[in-house]
Design an enzyme around this catalytic site. Structure first.
Site, PDB file in Angstrom:
ATOM      1  CB  ALA A   8      -0.852  42.105   3.211  1.00 40.80           C
ATOM      2  NE  ARG A  13      -2.047  55.762  10.885  1.00 41.49           N
ATOM      3  CZ  ARG A  13      -0.781  56.034  11.193  1.00 41.49           C
ATOM      4  NH1 ARG A  13      -0.412  57.272  11.447  1.00 41.49           N
ATOM      5  NH2 ARG A  13       0.109  55.070  11.228  1.00 41.49           N
ATOM      6  N   GLY A  76      -0.541  39.906  11.204  1.00 40.81           N
ATOM      7  CA  GLY A  76       0.734  40.429  11.691  1.00 40.81           C
ATOM      8  C   GLY A  76       1.870  40.195  10.707  1.00 40.81           C
ATOM      9  CB  THR A  77       5.220  41.810  10.468  1.00 40.63           C
ATOM     10  OG1 THR A  77       5.514  41.629  11.860  1.00 40.63           O
ATOM     11  CG2 THR A  77       4.771  43.247  10.252  1.00 40.63           C
ATOM     12  N   GLY A  99       6.513  47.351   1.604  1.00 42.54           N
ATOM     13  CA  GLY A  99       6.065  48.015   0.378  1.00 42.54           C
ATOM     14  C   GLY A  99       5.746  49.488   0.557  1.00 42.54           C
ATOM     15  CG  ASN A 176      12.255  46.353  13.736  1.00 41.42           C
ATOM     16  OD1 ASN A 176      13.125  46.187  12.892  1.00 41.42           O
ATOM     17  ND2 ASN A 176      11.087  45.718  13.728  1.00 41.42           N
ATOM     18  CE1 TYR A 373      -3.918  71.829 -33.178  1.00 43.05           C
ATOM     19  CE2 TYR A 373      -5.227  71.906 -35.186  1.00 43.05           C
ATOM     20  CZ  TYR A 373      -4.589  71.189 -34.198  1.00 43.05           C
ATOM     21  OH  TYR A 373      -4.609  69.821 -34.231  1.00 43.05           O
ATOM     22  CE1 TYR A 394     -12.249  64.446 -36.469  1.00 43.24           C
ATOM     23  CE2 TYR A 394     -13.292  66.211 -35.227  1.00 43.24           C
ATOM     24  CZ  TYR A 394     -13.198  64.870 -35.553  1.00 43.24           C
ATOM     25  OH  TYR A 394     -14.035  63.961 -34.976  1.00 43.24           O
ATOM     26  CB  ALA A 430      -3.779  88.929 -43.949  1.00 39.35           C
TER      27      ALA A 430
HETATM   28  C1  UD1 Z   1       6.340  47.039  12.540  1.00 35.88           C
HETATM   29  C2  UD1 Z   1       7.300  46.316  13.466  1.00 35.88           C
HETATM   30  C3  UD1 Z   1       7.963  47.325  14.390  1.00 35.88           C
HETATM   31  C4  UD1 Z   1       8.655  48.398  13.581  1.00 35.88           C
HETATM   32  C5  UD1 Z   1       7.690  49.033  12.608  1.00 35.88           C
HETATM   33  C6  UD1 Z   1       8.407  49.942  11.659  1.00 35.88           C
HETATM   34  C7  UD1 Z   1       6.380  44.107  13.870  1.00 35.88           C
HETATM   35  C8  UD1 Z   1       5.608  43.259  14.801  1.00 35.88           C
HETATM   36  N1  UD1 Z   1       6.556  45.362  14.240  1.00 35.88           N
HETATM   37  O1  UD1 Z   1       5.335  47.615  13.335  1.00 35.88           O
HETATM   38  O2  UD1 Z   1       8.901  46.683  15.244  1.00 35.88           O
HETATM   39  O3  UD1 Z   1       9.206  49.378  14.456  1.00 35.88           O
HETATM   40  O4  UD1 Z   1       7.045  48.040  11.802  1.00 35.88           O
HETATM   41  O5  UD1 Z   1       7.475  50.640  10.882  1.00 35.88           O
HETATM   42  O6  UD1 Z   1       6.850  43.635  12.854  1.00 35.88           O
HETATM   43  N2  UD1 Z   1       1.888  44.043   7.003  1.00 35.88           N
HETATM   44  C9  UD1 Z   1       1.377  42.989   6.265  1.00 35.88           C
HETATM   45  N3  UD1 Z   1       0.579  42.085   6.886  1.00 35.88           N
HETATM   46  C10 UD1 Z   1       0.248  42.180   8.221  1.00 35.88           C
HETATM   47  C11 UD1 Z   1       0.772  43.263   8.950  1.00 35.88           C
HETATM   48  C12 UD1 Z   1       1.597  44.173   8.313  1.00 35.88           C
HETATM   49  O7  UD1 Z   1       1.648  42.868   5.061  1.00 35.88           O
HETATM   50  O8  UD1 Z   1      -0.479  41.322   8.693  1.00 35.88           O
HETATM   51  C13 UD1 Z   1       2.767  45.005   6.329  1.00 35.88           C
HETATM   52  C14 UD1 Z   1       2.174  46.405   6.279  1.00 35.88           C
HETATM   53  O9  UD1 Z   1       1.474  46.597   5.051  1.00 35.88           O
HETATM   54  C15 UD1 Z   1       3.409  47.287   6.353  1.00 35.88           C
HETATM   55  C16 UD1 Z   1       4.389  46.472   7.170  1.00 35.88           C
HETATM   56  O10 UD1 Z   1       3.950  45.133   7.096  1.00 35.88           O
HETATM   57  O11 UD1 Z   1       3.978  47.485   5.069  1.00 35.88           O
HETATM   58  C17 UD1 Z   1       4.466  46.939   8.598  1.00 35.88           C
HETATM   59  O12 UD1 Z   1       3.187  46.857   9.162  1.00 35.88           O
HETATM   60  P1  UD1 Z   1       2.717  47.866  10.286  1.00 35.88           P
HETATM   61  O13 UD1 Z   1       1.368  47.499  10.718  1.00 35.88           O
HETATM   62  O14 UD1 Z   1       2.983  49.252   9.841  1.00 35.88           O
HETATM   63  O15 UD1 Z   1       3.765  47.462  11.443  1.00 35.88           O
HETATM   64  P2  UD1 Z   1       3.872  48.091  12.838  1.00 35.88           P
HETATM   65  O16 UD1 Z   1       2.904  47.452  13.733  1.00 35.88           O
HETATM   66  O17 UD1 Z   1       3.886  49.552  12.703  1.00 35.88           O
END
Ligand code: UD1
Ligand code: CA
Length: 468
Positions: A8, A13, A76-77, A99, A176, A373, A394, A430
């Site tokens: 998501a 970047r 957030g994740t 992804g 992680n 051709y 053609y 020719a």
């Molecule tokens: C996350 C981890 C971190 C780890 C790092 C590895 C958490 C809080 N942190 O950090 O510990 O070292 O990945 O790269 O989990 N995404 C969503 N929805 C959201 C936020 C993120 O789908 O609301 C997806 C992003 O598209 C991406 C992945 O989750 O594919 C990681 O998101 P990103 O923002 O890169 O995580 P980091 O903060 O870098």
């Protein structure tokens, strides 16, 4: 198991209008790589969390085995995984993938899932020289006493995000990767208890680690065999770097299989390349779609092949473009030849420089060696197509077929105005413009009779009168 793929994030970047996970690595989207790897694990279900450009992602990758959950806004994740909960089967663990991390090996994920079993939380971690930005793996002594973990480093206690870490935690190099596997019932409960009381005001998935430890649920940390398995794509530069990793791995596999590569750093395979024994590939060749090379095929420098099959012993000289074509055995193609979709060349055929062949059967031992051709044609065996020959297929509205029967000889600079047939063994002089069928075994010429005019003088240049 259940698999949840987080996709998501907006990928700011990348500086691109295309959703990040649709950017291509080796000709396929990042997400397609992750889904391919996921499928090799035979999960019960795969849930993709989408957000930015979600419709576009779904349109590009939709498949009956995928469930989609929208995350809007992105908090957030942990919040991302919450969106998947309605789709998850509590009876099996849940593997969480990103992804935008395309190169994780299925074998590594299998080791992680096995280490976690049904009762443990499994984490994929890696030691990095430059751990900045990543969540750090904090290890130590649990309240149950010091249980040494599988790798002898002390059990994992929690993950601390870089932005929340103090200097001591920032000094930790074990990070992680984001990939983890969690018993699903526990995941449900722990996600419900997450707070966003942290530096980024996000719901961190990583907080479930400390929750597991607090409940005495063991945490198993597994490391990949190579660091690149865990690398994500956040920028075009990172995408380009992972492309090189992918291509180098593929080149190593080809070498291992016995293919000779002039330079393993200068081959690009964006699809599937199947090669027989003793094949040789010179530098800077690109393979797309499915390309099948028979035994002893040689590919010269700077060739681009897409969805092509080349028979045993065939040689492709440098600078050829082959797309949707089938070539028999012991043929010689190029340099600078273009075979377009539907080109079907027999054994021992020769196609030379600046010859374009489209939707044409060229029979065994037939040749078109220079500047021609040949389109929408059925060419028999042992036919010689002279330099500069053109099938005029053609008429401005419709395409028509040219038939050239066995043993015909087409003189240079001939136009065959289709539909037209050249009979077996016929010869075209020719410069012929053929508008009616040429009978078998005869010479057909359409050009005007040659004449010489005695006493003819070249025009003479008239001198300009100088201006006043
Ligand atoms: C996350 C981890 C971190 C780890 C790092 C590895 C958490 C809080 N942190 O950090 O510990 O070292 O990945 O790269 O989990 N995404 C969503 N929805 C959201 C936020 C993120 O789908 O609301 C997806 C992003 O598209 C991406 C992945 O989750 O594919 C990681 O998101 P990103 O923002 O890169 O995580 P980091 O903060 O870098
Ligand atoms: Ca990241």
């Amino acid at each position: 198991m259940n698999i949840v793929v987080l996709a998501a994030g907006m990928g700011k970047r990348m500086r691109s209008d295309l959703p990040k996970v649709l950017h291509r690595l080796a000709g396929r989207s990042l997400l397609a790589h992750v889904l391919d790897t996921s499928r090799t694990l035979s999960p019960d279900r795969i849930v993709v969390i989408h957000g930015h450009g979600g419709e576009q992602v779904q349109a590009a990758l939709g498949a009956p085995d995928l469930a989609w959950a929208r995350q809007e806004p992105q908090l957030g994740t942990g919040h991302a995984v919450m969106q998947a909960l309605p789709h998850l089967d509590d009876a099996v663990p849940t593997l969480i993938l990103y992804g935008d991390v395309p190169l994780t090996r299925a074998d590594t994920l299998r080791r992680l899932v096995e280490a976690a079993g049904t009762e443990r939380l499994g984490l994929l971690t890696v030691d990095l020289e430059q751990p900045d930005g990543y969540g750090r793996i904090v290890r130590g002594i649990t309240k149950d006493g010091d249980r040494p973990s599988d790798d002898g480093r002390g059990p994992v206690l929690r993950i601390v995000e870089h932005k929340d870490a103090d200097a001591a935690v920032r000094a930790i190099r074990e990070v992680n990767t984001g990939i983890m596997v969690v018993p699903t019932l526990l995941l449900r409960r722990w996600l419900g208890a997450l707070s966003n009381d942290n530096a980024q005001r996000e719901y961190y998935l990583t907080d479930v680690v400390a929750m597991a430890v607090a409940e005495g649920v063991p945490v198993a940390a597994v490391q990949p065999r190579a660091e690149w398995e865990t690398l994500g794509v956040n920028s075009p530069a990172q995408l380009a770097a992972l492309e090189r990793v992918f291509q180098r791995n593929l080149a190593d596999d080809l070498l291992e299989a016995g293919v000779s590569l002039a330079d393993p750093a200068r081959i690009d395979v964006r699809g599937t390349l199947v090669a027989g024994r003793d094949c040789r590939i010179d530098v800077n060749c690109v393979f797309e779609g499915t390309v099948v090379l028979g035994d002893r095929v040689q590919i010269g420098a700077n060739c681009v092949l897409r969805d092509a099959t080349l028979g045993a012993g065939t040689e492709l000289l440098p600078m050829c473009h082959v797309d949707g074509a089938v070539v028999g055995a012991d043929a010689r193609i190029g340099p600078f030849a273009r075979l377009r979709p539907g080109a079907n060349l027999g054994d021992d055929t020769h196609v030379g420089n600046f010859v374009e062949i489209k939707n044409t059967r060229l029979g065994d031992h037939s040749k078109a060696n220079h500047l021609a051709y040949v389109g929408d044609a059925i060419v028999g065996q042992r036919v010689n197509i002279g330099a500069g020959t053109i099938t005029c297929n053609y008429d401005g509205a419709n395409k028509h077929v040219t038939v050239i029967e066995d043993d015909a000889f087409i003189g240079s600079d001939t136009q065959l105005v289709a539909p037209v047939t050249v009979g077996r063994g016929a010869t075209l002089g020719a410069g012929t413009t053929l508008v009616r069928d040429a009978p078998a075994g005869q010479l057909t010429v359409s050009r005007a009779r040659q004449a010489s005019i005695p006493g003819w003088k070249r025009p003479v240049k008239i001198p300009k009168t100088p201006k006043e």
